[in-house]
Design a protein around this motif. Structure first.
Motif, PDB file in Angstrom:
ATOM      1  N   ARG A  93       0.826  -1.212   0.000  1.00  0.00           N
ATOM      2  CA  ARG A  93       0.000   0.000   0.000  1.00  0.00           C
ATOM      3  C   ARG A  93       0.856   1.257   0.000  1.00  0.00           C
ATOM      4  N   SER A  99      -9.802  -1.918   2.784  1.00  0.00           N
ATOM      5  CA  SER A  99      -9.913  -2.512   4.128  1.00  0.00           C
ATOM      6  C   SER A  99      -9.059  -1.784   5.168  1.00  0.00           C
ATOM      7  N   ASP A 174      -2.676   0.749  -4.211  1.00  0.00           N
ATOM      8  CA  ASP A 174      -2.258  -0.491  -3.541  1.00  0.00           C
ATOM      9  C   ASP A 174      -2.422  -1.645  -4.529  1.00  0.00           C
ATOM     10  N   ARG A 202      -5.365  -1.159  -7.061  1.00  0.00           N
ATOM     11  CA  ARG A 202      -6.181   0.063  -7.089  1.00  0.00           C
ATOM     12  C   ARG A 202      -5.417   1.078  -7.913  1.00  0.00           C
ATOM     13  N   ARG A 218     -16.981  -3.270  -7.093  1.00  0.00           N
ATOM     14  CA  ARG A 218     -17.277  -3.422  -5.662  1.00  0.00           C
ATOM     15  C   ARG A 218     -18.281  -2.361  -5.212  1.00  0.00           C
TER      16      ARG A 218
HETATM   17  N1  UDP Z   1      -7.037  -7.573  -3.362  1.00  0.00           N
HETATM   18  C1  UDP Z   1      -7.089  -8.626  -4.260  1.00  0.00           C
HETATM   19  N2  UDP Z   1      -7.690  -9.787  -3.881  1.00  0.00           N
HETATM   20  C2  UDP Z   1      -8.276  -9.957  -2.647  1.00  0.00           C
HETATM   21  C3  UDP Z   1      -8.210  -8.887  -1.745  1.00  0.00           C
HETATM   22  C4  UDP Z   1      -7.592  -7.711  -2.130  1.00  0.00           C
HETATM   23  O1  UDP Z   1      -6.576  -8.541  -5.373  1.00  0.00           O
HETATM   24  O2  UDP Z   1      -8.802 -11.047  -2.360  1.00  0.00           O
HETATM   25  C5  UDP Z   1      -6.366  -6.334  -3.758  1.00  0.00           C
HETATM   26  C6  UDP Z   1      -7.359  -5.188  -3.926  1.00  0.00           C
HETATM   27  O3  UDP Z   1      -7.774  -5.092  -5.279  1.00  0.00           O
HETATM   28  C7  UDP Z   1      -6.554  -3.981  -3.519  1.00  0.00           C
HETATM   29  C8  UDP Z   1      -5.555  -4.538  -2.503  1.00  0.00           C
HETATM   30  O4  UDP Z   1      -5.501  -5.938  -2.706  1.00  0.00           O
HETATM   31  O5  UDP Z   1      -5.827  -3.482  -4.628  1.00  0.00           O
HETATM   32  C9  UDP Z   1      -5.937  -4.248  -1.066  1.00  0.00           C
HETATM   33  O6  UDP Z   1      -7.239  -4.690  -0.822  1.00  0.00           O
HETATM   34  P1  UDP Z   1      -7.965  -4.428   0.572  1.00  0.00           P
HETATM   35  O7  UDP Z   1      -7.235  -5.154   1.660  1.00  0.00           O
HETATM   36  O8  UDP Z   1      -8.139  -2.967   0.762  1.00  0.00           O
HETATM   37  O9  UDP Z   1      -9.330  -5.185   0.471  1.00  0.00           O
HETATM   38  P2  UDP Z   1     -10.731  -4.810  -0.159  1.00  0.00           P
HETATM   39  O10 UDP Z   1     -11.072  -3.412   0.244  1.00  0.00           O
HETATM   40  O11 UDP Z   1     -10.510  -4.978  -1.624  1.00  0.00           O
HETATM   41  O12 UDP Z   1     -11.637  -5.848   0.429  1.00  0.00           O
END
Ligand code: UDP
Length: 254
Positions: A93, A99, A174, A202, A218
């Motif tokens: 990130r 998340s 990220d 992202r 999403r």
């Molecule tokens: N991400 C992914 N696969 C997953 C979870 C997350 O490719 O199963 C990627 C997501 O697209 C983002 C980054 O990892 O670019 C961080 O995701 P985050 O932990 O913020 O989770 P989210 O909000 O997508 O549930």
């Protein structure tokens, strides 16, 4: 020839490759979110992700990042080395989003004071929980040397991709990557595996902050593939069909 399916995931299928030690990675059009609660098919997504991921893995070769990609076979498939997947989703990130903002109450869009690496244990039933380095070592998902190699590679990949996308006026907020163990001449190497695409990153337009990634799905905030096409276009992978207003963009042949 009927292909030998080894595994089918949410967005990809793995088949046995023609040579020993190789697999075919097939990109599907399915998009999922919230651990499979939401699923939709976007015609052509797999084709775009195959090309974007090919280009990014190929560029990463130029800075000597070891990876599983061998060559693209057709619109939806690539030949890859078979690796032993390490059961971790490695999230890197640069700017707070997703998340992280929910878990720690941080404002989305806030620049982090340093690059943050997080590890999630790959387990659909447990919904991929966030884990610490200590969890990884305690449960033996990777050892200390492997974790050191993974974090070094993750930071190098991030440095490269931030610069690459920034030149395309895209901010890399990220992204998620996966690693595997590859065995060659009795030696084990940690290599980048899986894919890098707008499904797993992202990507925000640097000026307008428009989202060009899976968050559009999403959050239900538009037509998903508009952003993916924009990324592909800026990467030089799309030619615009100017003939008719309604004609679709076409992937550059290669
Ligand atoms: N991400 C992914 N696969 C997953 C979870 C997350 O490719 O199963 C990627 C997501 O697209 C983002 C980054 O990892 O670019 C961080 O995701 P985050 O932990 O913020 O989770 P989210 O909000 O997508 O549930």
């Amino acid at each position: 020839m009927k292909k030998n399916k080894l595994y089918e995931g949410k967005a990809k299928i793995l088949y046995k490759g023609s040579e020993p030690g190789t697999l075919i990675q097939h990109f599907k059009d399915n998009a999922t979110a919230n651990n499979n609660e939401k699923m939709e098919i976007f015609e052509g997504k797999g084709v775009i992700n195959n090309r974007i991921s090919e280009q990014l893995f190929t560029l990463l070769s130029s800075i000597d990042i070891p990876h599983h990609f061998i060559k693209r076979l057709n619109m939806r498939e690539q030949l890859i080395h078979e690796v032993e997947i390490i059961p971790l989703e490695v999230v890197i990130r640069n700017i707070a989003a997703g998340s992280l903002t929910k878990r720690l109450g941080i404002k989305s869009g806030e620049k982090l004071s340093r690059t943050l690496i997080e590890y999630y244990f790959k387990d659909d039933i447990l919904k991929d929980p966030l884990v610490s380095e200590d969890h990884i070592l305690t449960f033996g998902w990777a050892n200390q040397n492997e974790l050191d190699e993974i974090s070094t590679l993750a930071l190098r990949i991030n440095d490269f991709l931030v610069g690459y996308f920034s030149a395309l006026k895209i901010e890399l907020i990220d992204f998620k990557i996966e690693f595997g163990r590859m065995y060659k001449n009795e030696e084990m190497y940690i290599v980048l595996a899986d894919e890098i695409s707008p499904d797993s990153c992202r990507l925000w337009d640097s000026e307008t902050k428009r989202k060009l990634d899976k968050d559009v799905f999403r959050e239900n905030s538009g037509y998903l593939l508009d952003g993916y096409n924009e990324v592909a276009k800026r990467m030089g992978l799309l030619i615009e069909n100017k003939a008719s207003k309604n004609s679709k963009p076409t992937l550059v042949k290669g």
